[in-house]
Write an enzyme that holds these catalytic residues in place. Structure first.
Site, PDB file in Angstrom:
ATOM      1  N   HIS A 278     -43.410   6.430 -10.860  1.00 50.32           N
ATOM      2  CA  HIS A 278     -44.187   7.860 -10.967  1.00 50.32           C
ATOM      3  C   HIS A 278     -43.126   8.528 -11.780  1.00 50.32           C
ATOM      4  O   HIS A 278     -42.938   9.696 -11.863  1.00 50.32           O
ATOM      5  CB  HIS A 278     -43.950   8.437  -9.562  1.00 50.32           C
ATOM      6  CG  HIS A 278     -44.729   7.835  -8.521  1.00 50.32           C
ATOM      7  ND1 HIS A 278     -46.024   8.330  -8.274  1.00 50.32           N
ATOM      8  CD2 HIS A 278     -44.738   6.454  -7.922  1.00 50.32           C
ATOM      9  CE1 HIS A 278     -46.818   7.561  -7.491  1.00 50.32           C
ATOM     10  NE2 HIS A 278     -46.032   6.627  -7.384  1.00 50.32           N
TER      11      HIS A 278
ATOM     12  N   LYS B  82     -10.128   6.920 -25.561  1.00 48.74           N
ATOM     13  CA  LYS B  82      -9.053   6.730 -24.635  1.00 48.74           C
ATOM     14  C   LYS B  82      -7.714   7.253 -25.356  1.00 48.74           C
ATOM     15  O   LYS B  82      -6.876   7.999 -24.640  1.00 48.74           O
ATOM     16  CB  LYS B  82      -8.692   5.306 -24.426  1.00 48.74           C
ATOM     17  CG  LYS B  82      -9.603   4.550 -23.279  1.00 48.74           C
ATOM     18  CD  LYS B  82      -9.199   3.292 -22.892  1.00 48.74           C
ATOM     19  CE  LYS B  82     -10.001   2.582 -22.031  1.00 48.74           C
ATOM     20  NZ  LYS B  82      -9.680   1.065 -21.763  1.00 48.74           N
TER      21      LYS B  82
ATOM     22  N   GLU C  79     -21.896  -3.206 -22.960  1.00 51.75           N
ATOM     23  CA  GLU C  79     -20.598  -3.553 -23.385  1.00 51.75           C
ATOM     24  C   GLU C  79     -20.492  -4.907 -24.023  1.00 51.75           C
ATOM     25  O   GLU C  79     -19.452  -5.072 -24.705  1.00 51.75           O
ATOM     26  CB  GLU C  79     -19.582  -3.200 -22.045  1.00 51.75           C
ATOM     27  CG  GLU C  79     -18.297  -2.675 -22.527  1.00 51.75           C
ATOM     28  CD  GLU C  79     -17.680  -2.078 -21.355  1.00 51.75           C
ATOM     29  OE1 GLU C  79     -17.352  -2.811 -20.318  1.00 51.75           O
ATOM     30  OE2 GLU C  79     -16.992  -0.879 -21.215  1.00 51.75           O
TER      31      GLU C  79
END
Lengths: 435, 435
Positions: free
Chosen positions: A296, A407, A275
């Site tokens: 792994h 938003k 960000e």
């Protein structure tokens, strides 16, 4: 924290940084440091985050926590999202022991998950911290309304269990005034992702009984190393190395702590890095990894995939340990002579060397142990590294303008006003392949 | 699963794929499909994984689970790492409800964490599944030795609580024979990361009471779509789109399910993608994300950072929901008219549109709901997508040679033999910056 950038040198890795290039970058670090220091001195937006070790009032946080917490407290729910949750979660996930109150973070709006979390908790002994600077964050407020209703349904007075952490004004501040709730202030000038060492990050730690002062002391010790040279400052060494490797093709930064308790720290780092630096088509992409587990899973790619990665290890030098019991299987007898800690350390050193042997750049961040002091230093150090990197990229580290579009569209879709962004959602280009 | 690649087209995104390029790639898909089908028909190593929906014997898995499970079972510990844990964890984390036995995965060798996990469990009502094809995986065997000792210390007969999932021979197979333990076989020709739909992935699900047959039926329905064209097969559409976008600069693939229960699925995908395709300096780097949480963490970077990313959304059309209670705060009144599910859906659509509006490629994977059938289809579909991508890259999808170096070095460091890799560890180049 200490930082070892030896495996990021051009003599070891490709991409890598030559010693000459490091010297040249150090001149830029000196200039950037002056800018950072001026910002800190003037209390400018964002830079102010680096003043938190001096500014945060731990007494005030403990007092607010004490008003809702008792010896019977079994859990603390933090209702917050992004920077309002990740710093606090990093601290409690790193430090909580089996006997501490459970720290839960409602940082998503998934109905099944929220219902199942609330169902398993004993609300009689649970306290809540709701965190939103504006007091209007949709996910946080929706979750808080649900949590409050769950308390009421359980016959528990939520006003006796709720701390509010918010800005000077707004709907949550009004709620504080109406119900005389214990409250703390989100500090001015400190973006959420830089707020771990303020009230935003420390309420849950206070409820869980951790040493807030030691967190700040560790951060302050790191702050003292901020000088004009990467060769004298671990934080700047890290930020400058990551920046320089990105410029040389390592657009990915895999943060890989070798401690299960630091898994959330990698999430926190990923927000900080993404960000803050992800703008103007720039920024390194953080990847959250975990040692030894991801050996792994991701190691094949890190060692033999594209040369576009820096791997950052975090390793603690000391910790509780446990013997591996003896076995009668010949092929595994060597395990019986070791402890789990020795196995984990060997895996870390082996993985680090395995990347270096393949010429893949990596950096080692060392802390002494996972405790309040060292964690405070690690968080502060990475924040300072990020601020330095932002200066080197020349981006505005402390804004996040690209988040606004979604938003507005969300609000428009839910009937919270007219937004052209919501109309764009309906115009989606489709090319569907169905089962 | 259904796949919508509309937002990956060049008319929407950059990088993006033109319709002409898609047609051309479809010719390569036809060739790759012939190779895949031949591999499946001949039961070749790796390709054999795509035959699991027909091959896995769910009766055998349930019988083994029944030998250790009772109505009082409170938890199942799976001791395994990488592909021996992630498939099983994906299934139980997606499907487990609040009343199911808790499914725990010991997939790391951290001593503090292991001790605290064992301390909080009621071993009297806990069962164990230890999973390692070779029976010699250091992390798994070390953890199993510790778990076995914990059972003994608690006065619980571990031989009555332990299932072993391993290959035809090796130390764990010997243990089965010595103690007459219930056991299952890791299927031949199926690499660990492709084994979710075999005994390796399904024992914990059986203990938790999930419908194993529905998992396989969902996978079989996906298998029926495998044809020679990406326009007819969601799995191939996904694999071809990811490959083509990587070739056009999107070297990162962020897997972002919009459901808390699919968080582990993103981890599973990250192993599948990284370990299968990350070789010969090729392969897209998977990034694990989570909606809506990561809108407040990663979205800034995805929308405004470098144009090097594909974002893959996974969205379930149906699910349990929960009303958001009314609020008297004017600015938030719109929330009171919505449910949490509607908020989550709106956030997903808004985020998807927000990336498209910024010209960032993204793909939508749709499932109907998070249940056995749909999950089986999702896992199988992503495996087939990965196999197709491996053909298009021309890599050996089913090997992971780069992991060996660190295994040898670890063993050497712990005194388990002479390995030159262990000596390389001592020769590390250092450039330390200390606090």
């Amino acid at each position: 924290m200490n930082v070892d950038i030896g495996n990021a040198l051009a003599s070891v890795a490709s991409p890598g940084i030559s010693r000459e290039a490091l010297e040249s970058i150090d001149d830029q670090v000196a200039v950037a440091h002056e800018r950072i220091e001026a910002g800190m001195d003037a209390g400018e937006h964002g830079y102010e985050a680096l003043n938190l070790p001096e500014r945060t009032d731990t007494d005030e946080i403990r007092l607010a926590a004490d008003r809702v917490t008792g010896p019977e407290t079994s859990a603390i729910i933090t209702v917050g999202i992004g920077g309002s949750a990740l710093g606090a979660a990093t601290i409690t996930d790193a430090l909580n022991g089996a006997d501490d109150p459970e720290a839960i973070y409602l940082d998503n709006v998934d109905p099944e998950w929220l219902t199942s979390e609330l169902a398993r908790l004993d609300l009689e002994t649970t306290v809540v911290n709701v965190v939103s600077r504006s007091g209007t964050t949709a996910e946080t407020l929706a979750n808080f309304l649900v949590v409050r209703e769950a308390f009421e349904s359980a016959g528990v007075d939520w006003t006796e269990r709720t701390i509010v952490t918010t800005g000077e004004s707004g709907p949550l501040r009004d709620l504080v005034d109406r119900h005389d709730l214990p409250s703390l202030e989100v500090p001015d000038g400190v973006p959420g992702r830089f707020s771990a060492l303020s009230a935003v990050g420390m309420v849950a730690a206070a409820v869980c009984g951790h040493d807030l002062d030691a967190l700040l002391e560790g951060a302050a010790a790191e702050a003292e190393t901020l000088t004009g040279s990467l060769f004298e400052c671990p934080a700047y060494a890290y930020g400058a190395t990551a920046y320089a490797l990105d410029a040389r093709g390592a657009g990915i930064n895999a943060m890989m702590p070798y401690a299960e308790s630091l898994e959330t720290y990698a999430e926190w780092f990923a927000q900080l890095w993404a960000e803050s630096l992800g703008k103007d088509d720039l920024g390194q992409t953080p990847v959250r990894a975990l040692g030894a587990t991801d050996q792994h899973s991701q190691l094949q790619l890190y060692r033999a995939g594209p040369r576009d990665k820096l791997v950052t290890f975090v390793s603690a030098e000391e910790g509780a340990d446990r013997e591996i019991p003896d076995t009668d299987v010949d092929d595994l007898a060597y395990l019986g002579d070791a402890t789990l800690g020795e196995l984990l350390d060997a895996e870390f050193e082996a993985t680090e060397a395995s990347l270096a042997a393949a010429g893949r750049p990596n950096v080692r961040v060392e802390i002494e142990r996972v405790d309040e002091f060292e964690l405070g230093g690690l968080l502060y150090g990475m924040e300072a590294a990020c601020v330095l990197a932002g200066e080197l990229y020349g981006v505005n580290t402390f804004e996040q303008p690209a988040v606004e579009w979604a938003k507005k569209a969300t609000r428009g879709l839910l009937g919270g006003g007219e937004f052209e962004e919501a109309e764009a959602v309906a115009e989606k280009t489709e090319l569907r392949i169905e089962r």
